[in-house]
Design an enzyme around this catalytic site. Structure first.
Site, PDB file in Angstrom:
ATOM      1  N   LYS A 106       0.740  -1.349   0.101  1.00  0.00           N
ATOM      2  CA  LYS A 106      -0.027   0.037  -0.035  1.00  0.00           C
ATOM      3  C   LYS A 106       0.841   1.250  -0.085  1.00  0.00           C
ATOM      4  CE  LYS A 106      -3.777  -2.257   2.300  1.00  0.00           C
ATOM      5  NZ  LYS A 106      -3.291  -3.488   2.558  1.00  0.00           N
ATOM      6  N   ARG A 107       1.881   1.266  -0.902  1.00  0.00           N
ATOM      7  CA  ARG A 107       2.880   2.416  -1.061  1.00  0.00           C
ATOM      8  C   ARG A 107       1.853   3.553  -1.648  1.00  0.00           C
ATOM      9  NH1 ARG A 107       4.945   0.088   2.937  1.00  0.00           N
ATOM     10  NH2 ARG A 107       6.857  -1.118   2.861  1.00  0.00           N
TER      11      ARG A 107
END
Length: 285
Positions: A106-107
């Site tokens: 989830k960057r």
């Protein structure tokens, strides 16, 4: 002087490789989520040795069977460099055995920082190069451009958060822009643009929770739709049909505890994954 040969990109884009994997191995993504409580259930210590034993067991048991693994980066990062070394080894071994690896990280960031994340996960030859990574678009969809560019160059994919099943997500994802579209629909529409003309499946997917009561969105983005939350979290085959409708054929359901709780027996893991894959194939086929 000896010249170093640069690694080459995969022969097919991620979307095509995912379509083939789902068609041959079944539409199942198995999470590798070494929660402290799950390590304890397996009789393992909550340390790097336990992490390695857990991860190696899952990969050894399932890498030749499942379409996709989804390791959760946080459960490896909490052990520092030693945990990341376990993840790096697991990614390489899983891919060598034919499974695709989707890193749930989830960057999301801007500029050179987003480019660095893309370099870490999506560059061919990088130590943690995976087949796809999850991204957060909530600094603005355009902030993810370095990751899209890197994915195209390496034949990798991305899954962008769109409609997550956590209750807090709705305040952002279902908020409406000036044109009347929800934030989630804006993300989905942009993904459809990224995937325009791709066959048999685009490489740029969305994350849409399997436990939603409704989507209220157009989900046909010509790309994969990761549906986390199956099994222990409450997602069902009936729910998938209700949420995804005509886009059901591109859904990649994700199961974690529903498979992992059957370890540490390799046979238990294989039987559980096989049963989940057969049930989901019937649901989304």
């Amino acid at each position: 002087m000896t010249r170093t040969t640069e690694p080459t990109a995969p022969t097919a884009p991620f979307g095509a490789r995912l379509r083939r994997a789902m068609d041959t191995r079944g539409p199942l993504c198995v999470g590798i989520d070494p929660h402290p409580s799950l390590l304890a259930e397996w009789g393992l210590e909550d340390d790097v040795a336990g992490l390695r034993a857990f991860t190696d067991t899952v990969v050894d048991a399932l890498a030749e069977q499942v379409a996709v693994f989804k390791p959760q980066a946080a459960f490896f990062e909490r052990f520092g460099s030693a945990g990341l070394a376990v993840l790096e080894t697991a990614v390489a071994r899983a891919r060598e055995a034919g499974a695709l690896v989707l890193l749930d990280a989830k960057r999301g960031d801007i500029g050179s920082t987003m480019a660095a994340y893309a370099d870490a996960y999506l560059r061919t030859g990088a130590p943690l190069h995976v087949d796809a990574v999850t991204l957060s678009p909530f600094l603005g969809y355009g902030s993810l451009r370095p990751a899209f560019d890197a994915a195209r160059a390496s034949g990798s994919g991305v899954f962008v958060l769109a409609l997550t099943s956590n209750p807090e997500g709705a305040e952002v994802q279902r908020a409406r822009a000036d044109d009347g579209r929800t934030v989630a629909q804006t993300v989905l529409d942009r993904l459809a643009e990224e995937n325009a003309g791709a066959e048999p499946l685009g490489s740029f997917g969305a994350v849409v929770g399997a436990t939603l009561t409704r989507a209220d969105a157009e989900l046909a983005v010509n790309g994969p739709l990761l549906a986390p939350g199956m099994g222990a979290q409450g997602g069902t085959a009936e729910g998938l049909r209700r949420i995804f409708g005509s886009a059901l054929g591109n859904v990649l359901p994700s199961v974690s505890r529903g498979v992992l709780r059957h370890g540490p027996s390799p046979e238990g893991l294989r039987n559980a994954a096989r049963a989940e894959a057969e049930q989901l194939a019937e649901a989304v086929g």
